[in-house]
Write an enzyme that holds these catalytic residues in place. Structure first.
Site, PDB file in Angstrom:
ATOM      1  N   ARG A 285       0.862  -1.123   0.214  1.00  0.00           N
ATOM      2  CA  ARG A 285      -0.022   0.200   0.081  1.00  0.00           C
ATOM      3  C   ARG A 285       0.917   0.629  -0.372  1.00  0.00           C
ATOM      4  NH1 ARG A 285      -5.492   1.796   1.007  1.00  0.00           N
ATOM      5  NH2 ARG A 285      -5.967   0.092   0.295  1.00  0.00           N
TER       6      ARG A 285
ATOM      7  N   GLU B  80      -9.550   6.200   7.009  1.00  0.00           N
ATOM      8  CA  GLU B  80      -8.132   6.482   6.860  1.00  0.00           C
ATOM      9  C   GLU B  80      -8.106   8.058   6.208  1.00  0.00           C
ATOM     10  OE1 GLU B  80      -7.775   2.089   5.412  1.00  0.00           O
ATOM     11  OE2 GLU B  80      -5.913   2.132   6.548  1.00  0.00           O
TER      12      GLU B  80
END
Lengths: 160, 777
Positions: free
Chosen positions: B322, B725
């Site tokens: 990620r 997030e």
């Protein structure tokens, strides 16, 4: 281990419990009395989740010996509401001041101590009063606003 | 004609600022967390004995005095485990519950004591005598790189020909940035309460974002099938990723104690132990090299990252991936290469933390753009805007995914205008010329964050909805509530579907017994996945009710309409409760599961190509800071945020995520410093030494808005966007603003290469180093 009897008032009600030598007040409230509204956060007096009022003063119950509460009058979040929610509780609820809710009890107690002695605090005084209470979810704004809102609703005058 | 309330006008419908379902319990202290649950008689309390060495062979473990200490009921080591001694979330076999021959970090569990009281367990654990044979320990990332301790091969992303593009560029720069880790400091620490049942059965109340994984790993540890283990979680006191993989260890130890003693057993870690024993955000070393033109347009970029994974794999592969997926952040790079090594060290195994590598991955390009702007003498915002992904969908990410939903150009310009960025920047530069000790800085940084688990099969969710014959509804789904408001959002979805009030929907604790095989509540995907699954379950029941009502009243099914507070059946109306009762009388099933799997996503890790994300979430922030150049002290003066939450399911809840995420990101980048000594012992293991933002650290002037034009172009739940997030990375604006202020301290003569977190010490060092360079010019 030696167990010692102590008596105190909790939210206006007499309590008598046996505590261990060295046991802290947080543990005594949660385990012996069964009031789980004050929370264990860090166990070393740096997060504020365990804040209770002892004779009107905010105290970190994880750092206070249970036996030193002998004869004291203790307030916790569990006793804050009467027939209706306390204005602080109402303001926290309406103002999205709790996310996970774990810091909320301690925040409410720090806020109540402030408003009890200063019914109309400034924003800076509110920030100062909760600067020992860590919240990891909000960015504090809803909490600060809720306390100011409760003050505006007369929370301090009510409990003074 | 009667006025009909529109469906969205009833309390509890979607797109409305409905209060958290637990709000009243939170403020009355009656919300139960695992440690607040009434304890059954005979409950044991557990303390864990941990390694005092970072890397050592265990010559001997003498627990005789521990066993005979007062109050001790059981002492547990690896040999007591009936099944598998491993809680690796990826079944790597490298996360032993108890160390056997080797310890690989200071804090690693070696044994556990179950006793009548926690104090007795703690006291007894101190009596252990452990004989260590010290082995060489690798603590820092640079040591790990020197020793090439890669835990796993690192895949590459490649778009175009970055090396040729960089060589051909008129301007080039390269640099290195160190970005620190972060402790979650969920206010409620790790805790599990295991209750043995009949036969092999085990019930575990755990504070976990991933009940299904805890279930499975506890089952493996006990050597029983998943069906023998039930994991339940009503709420957590915060998670932030720290309760994704880590709770399996805690639950496994509690369940082992319960199995061995036949008594309920609770493990609630002391805070210091929690901070020492459990994983944190990965710290990264970020190396970058870019070529750009005279307008600051990036022609090619190379990113070489390295993540400190700690002693085991845990989720590090997905986290480093990620980070790679976010090396571009918001910027279209015509040619790019991205690589992220996963380094083993003899420190705690790092894990998921809000953003999951994304925040670290973005830091390199944001620093590089600030540096490009400095080199060209331009406003960094103009360089950013020259590089953002275009709205026309023509640009590809380094993993060859077309960015078709970019709103970056519009959103950043709107924020620049609403925050008065350009005027303020000019004023700040003017005032810096006058001020000797205090320097101010300002920065606007955007965020583009990919939404979906990049491990494609995890993008699935289930729900279970019952309608009772009085019209009240029981809602269960696989997502967990950690304060983020998932439960109320999914409740709103179900209330909206049936046209009923939210108080008619009972939102119930997550349990593996109701919805199986769930994914972690993570990747910001909780509402997207579980909202859709719950909507599907509600839709199934609505279809049955409509078919029943249509048949009974002899009309077409499409004339049965669920509206706010009523069901319209042809030209009649009845309450939802009346219809539910009639349907029950008519022997119609009023219970259904619902399932959702995110469509249209795929990714080939071997080729580094695909569409790992269903869509992107966007946002931008402007931060203004002041630094005291004598002490390095920083003050955040004002923050403006514009964030795209799509069509928000609950704008008040989302505002809380945006503000809270920003402040948590601010802590990561400015004050929260994890510090291990040379022996690999974490010295910042309490909030007294580890500085978490307090009410005093937030800016007095914080202006947050959810972007009014936001709408998800994909058919997500009511066109909302994930919001857990992405806002954390808005805090990069504060880091860039500090860089800008530090640059002012050099008289804008040299670019300060600041590392994160930007503590006063690092700020002073960066200014000194940059001033030194300026002097040599």
């Amino acid at each position: 281990m030696a167990r010692k009897p102590i008596q105190f008032r909790l939210n206006g009600k007499d309590e008598a419990v046996f505590v261990e030598e060295g046991q802290n007040l947080l543990d005594a409230l949660r385990r012996q009395v069964g009031d789980t509204s004050p929370k264990y956060g860090c166990g070393q007096g740096t997060c504020g989740a365990c804040t209770v009022l002892v004779d009107g003063e905010p105290r970190l119950s994880c750092l206070m010996l249970a036996e030193s509460a002998e004869g004291a009058s203790i307030e916790t979040t569990a006793g804050l509401a009467g027939a209706e929610l306390h204005p602080l509780q109402r303001a926290f609820l309406d103002g999205f001041a709790a996310q996970c809710g774990y810091c909320t009890s301690g925040m409410l107690m720090s806020a109540k101590a402030l408003l009890d002695r200063n019914p109309s605090p400034t924003r800076e005084q509110v920030v100062d009063a909760i600067s020992g209470n860590i919240c990891r979810c909000t960015g504090y704004e809803p909490i600060i606003d809720a306390i100011l809102d409760a003050a505006a609703r007369g929370a301090g005058r009510r409990s003074a | 004609m009667n006025e009909r309330p529109t469906p969205s006008a009833h309390k509890g419908a979607v797109h409305r600022p409905v209060i958290h379902d637990s709000a009243e319990r939170h403020v009355t202290g009656s919300a139960l967390y695992v440690d607040d649950m009434p304890e059954l008689p005979g409950t044991l309390h557990i303390h864990v004995g941990m390694s005092e060495r970072a890397h050592a062979r265990l010559r001997a473990i003498d627990l005789q005095s521990v066993r005979t200490a007062p109050g001790v009921v059981a002492v547990l080591t690896a040999g007591d485990i009936p099944g598998v001694n491993d809680v690796s979330p990826v079944h790597a076999g490298d996360d032993p519950i108890f160390a056997e021959d080797i310890v690989e970090y200071a804090g690693q569990p070696i044994f556990a004591v179950a006793a009548e009281t926690l104090q007795a367990a703690r006291n007894a654990a101190r009596l252990a005598r452990i004989d260590y044979e010290e082995l060489p320990a690798i603590i820092t990332l640079d040591e790990a790189l020197a020793a090439a301790t890669d835990l796993a091969p690192a895949p590459e992303l490649r778009l175009g020909d970055p090396d040729a593009a960089i060589s051909a560029s008129p301007h080039r720069l390269s640099g290195t940035l160190h970005v620190g880790g972060q402790d979650h400091f969920y206010l409620e620490g790790q805790v599990a309460y295991a209750i043995p049942g009949e036969g092999a059965d085990m019930l575990v109340h755990a504070s976990t974002q991933h009940p299904s994984e805890v279930q499975h790993l506890v089952g493996c540890m006990l050597g029983v099938p998943d069906h023998a283990v039930t994991v339940e979680v009503r709420r957590m006191g915060g998670g932030f990723g720290g309760k994704e993989s880590q709770p399996a260890l805690i639950a496994a130890i509690a369940a082992l104690a319960a199995r061995r003693t036949g008594r309920p057993a609770k493990l609630r870690l002391d805070r210091d132990d929690d901070m020492v024993m459990t994983g944190k955000r990965h710290d990264f070393r970020l190396d970058y090299e870019l070529g750009y033109d005279a307008d600051g347009r990036i022609q090619g970029a190379r990113f070489e990252f390295a993540a400190r994974c700690g002693r085991s794999l845990d989720l590090s592969n997905a986290i480093a991936d990620r980070a790679m997926f976010h090396a571009d952040n918001a910027y279209a790079l015509p040619n790019a290469y991205v690589h992220a090594r996963r380094m083993k060290t003899h420190t705690v195994s790092n894990t998921a933390f809000r953003g999951f590598g994304g925040p670290q991955g973005m830091m390199a390009i944001e620093r590089a753009i600030d540096e490009i702007a400095f080199a060209l003498g331009r406003d960094p915002l103009e360089v950013r805007r020259a590089n953002v992904y275009p709205a026309d969908g023509s640009a590809l990410t380094p993993y060859h995914m077309a960015v078709t939903d970019s709103v970056l150009d519009e959103l950043t310009e709107e924020l620049a205008a609403s925050s008065d960025y350009r005027t303020r920047r000019a004023a700040i530069r003017a005032s810096n010329a006058e001020s000797t000790a205090i320097k101010r800085g300002i920065a606007l940084t955007p965020v583009k964050f990919g939404i979906s688990f990049t491990t494609t099969h995890l993008n699935q969710a289930g729900a279970l909805v019952h309608v009772y014959k009085d019209g009240s509804v029981h809602l269960n789904h696989g997502g967990t509530e950690m304060g983020q408001g998932l439960f109320v959002k999914v409740g709103q979805v179900v209330a909206e579907a049936f046209g009923i009030e939210l108080d008619q929907v009972k939102i119930t604790a997550t349990t593996t017994a109701k919805v199986p095989n769930t994914s972690a509540t993570a990747a910001s995907a909780g509402s997207d996945l579980n909202g859709m699954a719950a909507a599907a379950a509600a839709q199934t029941i609505k279809a049955r009710l409509a078919a029943f009502a249509a048949k009974k009243h002899n009309i077409a099914e499409e004339h049965v309409v669920f509206e706010a507070g009523r069901v319209r059946i042809g030209n009649q109306e009845m309450s939802f409760a009346e219809l539910a009762h009639q349907a029950w009388m008519g022997r119609v099933s009023l219970s259904s599961t619902g399932f959702y799997a995110t469509p249209d996503i795929h990714y080939d890790r071997a080729t580094g190509r695909g569409r790992p994300f269903y869509y992107f979430a966007y946002g931008a922030a402007v931060s203004e800071v002041a630094i005291d150049t004598l002490t390095g002290e920083t003050r955040l003066l004002r923050v403006d945020i514009l964030h795209d939450a799509g069509r928000s399911l609950n704008p008040a809840i989302d505002m809380g995520q945006i503000e809270g995420g920003f402040i948590q990101g601010l802590g990561w980048l400015t004050s929260e410093e994890l510090w291990w000594n040379d022996e690999g012992r974490l010295r910042t293991h309490a909030p007294s030494t580890y500085k978490i933002p307090t009410a005093n650290d937030r800016p007095d002037d914080m202006r947050i808005a959810i972007w009014a034009k936001g709408e998800n172009r994909e058919p997500t739940i009511h066109r909302s966007k994930a919001v857990g997030e992405p806002p954390l990375m808005l805090a990069i604006s504060a880091f860039s603003a500090i860089t800008d202020a530090a640059c002012a301290a050099t008289g804008y003569r040299a670019f300060p290469r600041l590392d994160a977190p930007a503590t006063p010490e690092r700020i002073l060092m960066a200014i000194r180093e940059a001033t030194g360079r300026a002097g040599k010019k």
